[in-house]
Design a protein around this motif. Sequence first.
Motif, short mmCIF file in Angstrom:
data_model
loop_
_atom_site.label_atom_id
_atom_site.label_comp_id
_atom_site.label_asym_id
_atom_site.label_seq_id
_atom_site.Cartn_x
_atom_site.Cartn_y
_atom_site.Cartn_z
N GLN A 45 0.85 -1.19 0.00
CA GLN A 45 0.00 0.00 0.00
C GLN A 45 0.88 1.24 0.00
OE1 GLN A 45 -1.94 -1.77 3.43
NE2 GLN A 45 -3.72 -0.52 2.93
N LEU A 46 0.34 2.27 -0.61
CA LEU A 46 1.08 3.52 -0.67
C LEU A 46 0.72 4.39 0.53
CD1 LEU A 46 3.00 5.31 -2.35
CD2 LEU A 46 0.96 6.27 -3.43
N MET A 47 1.73 4.85 1.24
CA MET A 47 1.49 5.77 2.36
C MET A 47 2.01 7.15 1.98
SD MET A 47 2.55 3.38 5.59
CE MET A 47 1.63 4.22 6.87
N VAL A 61 6.04 10.88 -12.02
CA VAL A 61 6.31 9.67 -12.82
C VAL A 61 5.12 8.72 -12.83
CG1 VAL A 61 8.81 9.69 -12.47
CG2 VAL A 61 7.33 8.46 -10.85
N CYS A 62 4.18 8.95 -11.99
CA CYS A 62 3.04 8.04 -11.85
C CYS A 62 2.37 7.75 -13.20
CB CYS A 62 2.02 8.64 -10.89
SG CYS A 62 0.49 7.71 -10.84
N PRO A 63 2.30 6.48 -13.57
CA PRO A 63 1.67 6.15 -14.86
C PRO A 63 0.17 6.41 -14.83
CG PRO A 63 2.28 4.14 -13.66
CD PRO A 63 2.81 5.28 -12.88
N ALA A 64 -0.41 6.45 -13.66
CA ALA A 64 -1.86 6.64 -13.58
C ALA A 64 -2.23 8.11 -13.41
CB ALA A 64 -2.42 5.82 -12.43
N GLY A 65 -1.23 8.95 -13.33
CA GLY A 65 -1.51 10.38 -13.19
C GLY A 65 -2.13 10.75 -11.85
N ALA A 66 -1.75 10.04 -10.80
CA ALA A 66 -2.34 10.31 -9.48
C ALA A 66 -1.72 11.54 -8.82
CB ALA A 66 -2.19 9.09 -8.58
N HIS A 67 -0.52 11.88 -9.23
CA HIS A 67 0.14 13.03 -8.58
C HIS A 67 0.22 14.21 -9.53
CE1 HIS A 67 1.57 10.55 -5.25
NE2 HIS A 67 1.84 9.62 -6.15
N THR A 75 -0.76 17.67 -5.20
CA THR A 75 -2.04 17.02 -4.86
C THR A 75 -2.00 15.56 -5.29
OG1 THR A 75 -2.86 18.13 -6.85
CG2 THR A 75 -3.78 18.85 -4.74
N PHE A 76 -2.64 14.78 -4.49
CA PHE A 76 -2.60 13.34 -4.70
C PHE A 76 -4.02 12.83 -4.84
CE2 PHE A 76 -2.06 9.07 -2.35
CZ PHE A 76 -1.91 8.39 -3.55
N ALA A 77 -4.31 12.21 -5.95
CA ALA A 77 -5.63 11.63 -6.17
C ALA A 77 -5.53 10.12 -5.95
CB ALA A 77 -6.12 11.96 -7.57
N LYS A 80 -6.94 7.14 -8.09
CA LYS A 80 -6.36 6.71 -9.37
C LYS A 80 -5.24 5.68 -9.18
CE LYS A 80 -7.10 11.07 -11.81
NZ LYS A 80 -6.39 12.27 -12.29
N CYS A 81 -4.74 5.60 -7.97
CA CYS A 81 -3.54 4.81 -7.70
C CYS A 81 -3.75 3.32 -7.93
CB CYS A 81 -3.10 5.05 -6.26
SG CYS A 81 -1.79 3.95 -5.72
N VAL A 82 -2.82 2.69 -8.63
CA VAL A 82 -2.90 1.24 -8.84
C VAL A 82 -1.77 0.52 -8.10
CG1 VAL A 82 -4.13 1.42 -11.02
CG2 VAL A 82 -1.63 1.41 -11.02
N ARG A 83 -1.12 1.20 -7.14
CA ARG A 83 -0.14 0.60 -6.24
C ARG A 83 1.08 0.01 -6.96
NH1 ARG A 83 -4.04 -2.65 -2.04
NH2 ARG A 83 -5.10 -0.83 -1.23
N CYS A 84 1.58 0.75 -7.92
CA CYS A 84 2.74 0.22 -8.63
C CYS A 84 4.03 0.55 -7.92
CB CYS A 84 2.77 0.75 -10.06
SG CYS A 84 3.22 2.49 -10.12
N GLY A 85 4.02 1.58 -7.04
CA GLY A 85 5.21 1.89 -6.24
C GLY A 85 6.21 2.81 -6.92
N LYS A 86 5.93 3.22 -8.15
CA LYS A 86 6.93 4.03 -8.87
C LYS A 86 7.16 5.38 -8.19
CE LYS A 86 6.96 2.10 -13.46
NZ LYS A 86 5.81 1.65 -14.26
N CYS A 87 6.08 5.98 -7.70
CA CYS A 87 6.24 7.31 -7.11
C CYS A 87 7.05 7.23 -5.82
CB CYS A 87 4.88 7.94 -6.84
SG CYS A 87 3.85 6.97 -5.73
N ALA A 88 6.81 6.20 -5.05
CA ALA A 88 7.55 6.07 -3.79
C ALA A 88 9.04 5.91 -4.07
CB ALA A 88 7.03 4.89 -2.99
S1 SF4 Z 1 1.91 3.77 -6.52
FE1 SF4 Z 1 2.04 3.87 -8.74
S2 SF4 Z 1 -0.06 4.25 -9.35
FE2 SF4 Z 1 0.00 4.69 -7.18
S3 SF4 Z 1 0.36 6.85 -7.11
FE3 SF4 Z 1 2.38 5.86 -7.00
S4 SF4 Z 1 3.07 5.79 -9.09
FE4 SF4 Z 1 0.91 6.22 -9.16
#
Ligand code: SF4
Lengths: 295, 771
Positions: A45-47, A61-67, A75-77, A80-88
């Motif tokens: 999970q993303l915290m 970098v979020c592929p889902a455009g959540a940030h 702002t963080f939506a 939209k997050c699919v928990r890929c972890g790229k942003c973290a």
């Molecule tokens: S975990 Fe992946 S999908 Fe979720 S906000 Fe981060 S980059 Fe975007």
Amino acid sequence: MGLVFNIQRFSVHDGSGIRTVVFLKGCPLDCLWCHNPEGKSLEPQLMFNPEQCIGCGECAVCPAGAHTVADGVHTFAREKCVRCGKCAAACPTGALKMAGQEMSAGEVMEQVLRDRPFYERSGGGMTLSGGDPCFQHAFSAELLRLAHENRIDTAMETSGFMSPEVLARLAADTDTFLWDFKLYDPELHKKYTGVPLEPILANLAALNEMGKAVILRCPLIPGVNAVPEHVLAAAALSHTYPCIREIHFLPYHRLGIPKEKRLGIAGRYDTEEKPDTASLLALCGEHAACPVQLK
Amino acid sequence: MNDYRNTEKMIELSERILKIDAEARPRFRSQGTREATMTGPANDGKIPFLTAFEELPDAPYVVCLAQGIVNSWLMSDPIVYDEDILVGTQRPNRVMEEHFSWGIRYFDPKGFDNPAYKGRGDELRARVEAQRSRMFPLTHKHLEDAYDEIYTKEQCSCIGSLFGAGGYQGHTVPDYFRLLRDGIGGTLERVHAYEVNTTDQKKLDLYRAMTILLEGFTAFALQYADAAEKKANESEGEARERFLAVAENCRFVSTNRPVTLYQAAQLVWFYSLWDWVDCVGRFDQYMYPFYEKAVREGDVFPAEDIIAAIFLKFSEHGVHNLPLGGVDPRTGEDATNDLSFLVLQIGRRFHSVHPRMVARIDEHTPPEFMDLIVKMWSEGMSDPTLASDPLIIEGLREYGVPLEDARSYTTLGCQEIEIPGKSNFGCEDGKFNLAKAFEYTLNDGCDRFNGIRMGLPTGHLADYKTVDELWDAYVRQVNHFVPAYLHLCDVGQQIRAANAAKLVKSIFTDDCIARGLHMDEGGAMYGYGVIETAGASAVADSFAAIDKLVYREKRISPETLEAAIAANFEGYEKERQLLLKQAPKYGNDDPLADEYMRRVLDAFWTEIGKYRSIRGGAFTGACSLLGAGVGYGRATWAMPDGRFKGEPLGNTIGPRTGADHCGVTAMLSSVMKLPLKLGIGGTTLNVLIPCDMTKTAEQRRKIASLMTVYMMGGGQMAQITTASLEDMLDAKEHPEKHGDLIVRVGGYSAPFIEIGADLQDELIKRYGEAE
Ligand code: SF4
Ligand code: SF4
């Protein structure tokens, strides 16, 4: 592979000696007051902790455009997050963090073994916690087995809610169980934790048969179970099941609340009420067959 | 009857000791602390030290010096306090009296402007000027000249940010065993035995100086005997008896070797005063035979009272180091005894910060000893510090010290190490800021504050293709400075040598008498040089950050990092966060960062170990200087570990404050990987333990195990702090400094900085109420 959300070294409050606690994701219960909300889900999970965010925009970098970051304001939506972890992985400040990391049992053991000299001096070892380690039971069993292979003492913190087969499997390499006793009344148990009490007690009976060491752990939640009935029920259990060596009461705290916020979960339970823990403790002490402690 | 091994109960002290305590407490460290003794004005215009030189116009320097020291002591009035059973106070502060242990303090003529001189300042100044060349054979000027020879004026103006050379070095511990065995009279005979067998004039001068000192010591003790007798005549009853006992005791030890504990304690106290009260060596070992006898046969006062009384003297005068426990030099077996326990219990009872107690821990240290130690920490003391017998003894052995001497080591000063009664320990020969050398490495050898070229033109970050090239450049940069630097350290020591700075200590330091040489000219058996370091962890963390973020992951380009550093991170917060949070830090059992820390220390300590100090022994490293990290931090530019310009650098062997967040075992594991045997000058480590991890006996056993692993597993010394309210308040303000602060919240441990503001406030409130 297992999903681990923390490995905490130098734990001295639970179980004997100096211990390393391995926190595993996933829990069958859904306690209202949970203090490790990031441990419940069996997925990473993303915290997000806005206090640490500097608005640098790396998370775009979020592929889902959540940030999105505009004029240094982030702002963080979450929806939209699919928990890929790229942003973290990109976030420099640690404002974004993934709770839950895939690790092999060998990788976990490598960490656990690092404190071997400390276990040996102090009589400590490894403790599995969570979440509830019974949720990833195959992984847990593997960790416990490896620990024993390395002659390391093992303990497990668990809700006790599992099938008899899983219990038998885990018990094979567990020296001490830190067994939750959350609510004395089966109906209330179901209401506040989401699962029935009966299987937990049945498992406790099974442990008693096996002759395992058990420490009964009771969180004292104001307005829920910080009542004489509950502590008396705990005391009664210690008579029924001599495998219970100690009863520990854990006072309620609000550690889970900021974490819930970071997970995007609306606050579920919060109180500033302070129950009279001292007299509850004394009451239990009077009736129990084993020592009672406040932790 | 007190049970000294009982950790649950405080000992109860006698009425007599409580009275002494009540009387002495207001004086604690008020009479001119040790550190301040060189500065006070002479309020009566007397300059005993100067008089010696004026009255002996043709005498050799050491003789005048000895006479000056004796004059200084005899001219100050002996004070016997109303409740005293042991006597002896520090001299009042006067300009120009600190000529022995400190080493020659260069004289500050402005001192005479003090109104206390009542208009006589000019006259006194003129007299000093007239004798000056005789009184200070070499002065600080000598060192300044040496700097000028090596460095340009410009460089001299900022080399102080990189190192300091030729600092004072007053610490070293005289041989208290020999003092108690021979007494002053026996020592005088020893000096004479050598005196009659030589015709070497230089040696004869030294023996004469030693004789003056020893006879002066006798006169000093007798002054106290007279003063006590006078007090006896003015008193009656118990007080009269007591003062008579004091008088007789002083008279006895003025020449005789002590037979009883009471006599031994008085002699030790008198001598440690003359020795500028610093570290009293293995007190529980040399006093034990006397103590044991007093317990068995009785003494003028109860044994416990005598020990408590001398402890209070130690407290009053701020004695630095009191090592307890550890192994027996001959047998190697644990020698912790009842006296070791008693002294700890007294320290516990008084909850004192002085004397600073140190517990030597060996494989067979009694478990109750560790229990008592942890109990003291749990009560909020940070004493005793722990010292590891196995590691220190092995380190000294590898340095070349024979086994028996290595086993008799003591701690001293800011927790450095030496062999008592045999060493001229180079504590603070110099200190070196490794972080500054790293700053030069990233800036083509120039100081970032002013652009002055200091070191080798090794290039900028972008010039290094790999992290190994950067490493090589750093090592070349450091090694470039080492020869000149150690030369300057030696020049500093030449000043002490010429000035016979440790004349008093020389009498009880082997083999000064036999060799006819004072300590600084080669009389001591062990003359090792010690270099303190600051900034090692900052260099290690910087390397780890560059290694990972620049070279491996390429998340920051060398050019960007260069610009960020040059700008002190202004406009580069993103990069600073990356460096700070996304790179491993030493102290978390991380292989990369820990390995850099190991290499940083190993490289420096190995390099200085190739050189010998003018006292004869090789240089060795140390990392224990209290406070050096702050001063050097101010003079060091921003670093790639995310540290801003001017922020403090670590000064102990531990991680940068708050950088460790994986628990104490991880931190200790990091430190145990270091080559601490090479840093045999002494390396200390601060360990933070939350107050509530020491509440129950069971928890305290765990802390005892924790620290025993460190002591037996490659650690050297450790100083424990239990986290307090202040830490939490500070952690709210500066979370980045307190990653290591773990608190208990309702049965759950969590890093304080992560629990959210509400809970932080609640905890602070709770602690506030409890305190
Ligand atoms: S975990 Fe992946 S999908 Fe979720 S906000 Fe981060 S980059 Fe975007
Ligand atoms: S990357 Fe991290 S610090 Fe930067 S804007 Fe996103 S959340 Fe904030």
